[in-house]
Design a protein around this motif. Structure first.
Motif: not given
Length: 460
Positions: A223, A249-250, A257-258, A260, A280-281, A284, A291, A311
């Motif tokens: 993440r 970033h998260a 969200v995770s 980016p 992103t994943h 998350p 992704r 994000p």
């Protein structure tokens, strides 16, 4: 729900409906379409096509290495450029000779492929693993490739590190000129994960004579993966990393969200807006190689710092076109009843996601209800207003209202629940030369905080 029945055409939401990918790259082609290429799994690359950067049609496989190809797996990070009448794809793959990562190049007469390997061997061999190539065409005509020396084979004082290099390319893109130049290594705390450290996925954009080297760092399946940047007055460096890193970033505590990162940059159809396209994943809660694609606006503040509005989680305006609605707030004069000296921050294009930098937000120096007015020299056709809260505690609980648009009152119907979401009002288009908002604090005797105001309109 939004009240304006055609409002769905004004907005998009992330993520895009493209999953099981990584490292998305978008090209605006001469045929008027956007083309996306990505790490696609297996031993090939898939492609997608879109007219608006949001609605994508899958093209299928655009590059399939033949039996006996020099690469035996790990086909990663395709990037395509149009040069001298043809489309060139650079990519990473694992070389059969020594099972080490190298860069390759393929060519096609169409952005939709098929791409065919141009050399039947790696593009270059400096004796170490190289991935994530990015081609940059400078104003003087010189072509550079920025790439990452992969951490799998680069151990410094017992630490696996990926470093970013640059090398000049021949004009035919089929060979390099001279030796690679070292540019930077992981030096900031967010770039590390135990005994592994990353600077990868480079992308260069030039702005007002300066070179901005954007890159991704931390582990791609965590993440904490994100995007930062460094600045130089030369394409060959030295580059100085921004103290604002990471800029994408998260945030701590986010669950929606995770990871980016590994982005590309593309302009809107009308050339007015810049977008970062990144992954992103997909889940998350379980970061992995699965992704998905996201796109978010990016730009430069008055002080030259770079930002990405992401994000994002809620509705965002569709990418601008010559004849469509776009954000007209930057062309307005802004008046605020409180903190008037900071009112310009409401229309600089930058949406706040990071509480580390409250100086980039409008925070009232008085308590109680505050009024903000945007005025244009000549009337414009307006169809929606978006108010993005700041990162200050309680900012998302502020109540935002439109007091007047051409004499009519319209309440905001969408309210934010996640960082980066806006209060939104959409309505039948109307001509006006001003918009007045009121912001009601979430509790008595507290200041109010806004990050940005978008006004979707157009000149008639």
């Amino acid at each position: 729900m939004l009240s304006y029945q055609d409002a769905s055409a004004l907005f998009f939401t992330n993520p895009q409906r493209i999953v099981h990918i990584g490292d998305p790259f978008v090209l605006m082609s001469a045929d008027g379409y956007f083309y996306m290429y990505a790490t696609s799994g297996g031993g090939s690359f898939s492609g997608w096509r879109s007219y608006d950067l949001v609605n994508w049609t899958r093209l299928g496989v655009v590059f399939q290495p033949p039996i006996g190809h020099w690469g035996m797996g790990d086909f990663w990070a395709p990037e395509v450029v149009f040069h001298r009448g043809r489309y060139y794809m650079i990519y990473s793959a694992r070389w059969r000779e020594g099972s080490t990562l190298r860069k390759g190049i393929a060519v096609s007469d169409s952005p939709a492929g098929p791409f065919v390997d141009a050399l039947d061997k790696p593009l270059f061999d400096f004796g170490w693993a190289a991935i994530d190539g990015h081609l940059f065409f400078d104003d003087c005509g010189t072509i550079y490739m920025y790439f990452s020396r992969d951490c799998s084979e680069n151990v410094v004082n017992g630490i696996h590190e990926s470093h970013i290099y640059v090398v000049q390319m021949a004009d035919d893109l089929l060979s390099v000129i001279g030796e690679p130049i070292f540019l930077m290594r992981p030096t900031q705390p967010w770039e590390a994960r135990g005994a592994w450290r990353w600077n990868e996925g480079p992308w260069v954009i030039k702005h007002e004579g300066l070179y901005y080297l954007m890159y991704s760092a931390n582990y791609f399946a965590s993440r904490e993966y994100g995007v930062g940047y460094a600045v130089s007055d030369s394409p060959l460096g030295p580059f100085v990393k921004s103290e604002r890193n990471p800029i994408l970033h998260a945030q701590h505590g986010w669950t929606h969200v995770s990871g980016p990162g590994h982005h590309s940059v593309v302009r809107s159809r009308d050339g007015r807006e810049l977008f970062a396209v990144y992954h992103t994943h997909t889940n998350p809660a379980n970061p992995s190689g699965n992704r998905q694609v996201r796109i978010d606006r990016m730009g430069f503040r008055e002080d030259g710092s770079l930002f990405i509005n992401g994000p994002s989680a809620g509705r965002m305006p569709m990418p601008s076109t010559e004849d469509g609605f776009r954000n007209m707030a930057p062309y307005a004069t802004v008046e605020a009843t409180a903190s008037p000296h900071r009112a310009h921050l409401l229309t600089d294009g930058a949406i706040s996601f990071d509480p580390r930098f409250p100086e980039q937000e409008w925070i009232s120096d008085e308590t109680g209800v505050q009024t903000i007015t945007l005025r244009w020299e000549t009337p414009i056709l307006v169809t929606a207003v978006m108010a993005f809260p700041g990162t200050r505690r309680g900012a998302m609980q502020n109540q935002v209202r439109i007091d007047s648009i051409a004499g009519g009152r319209t309440d905001f119907l969408d309210t934010p629940t996640l960082p980066g979401e806006a209060s939104i009002a959409a309505f039948e288009p109307r001509m006006t030369d001003y918009v007045t908002l009121s912001i009601h604090p979430h509790s008595e005797n507290t200041p109010v905080c806004l990050s940005e105001i978008f006004v979707l309109g157009r000149e008639e």
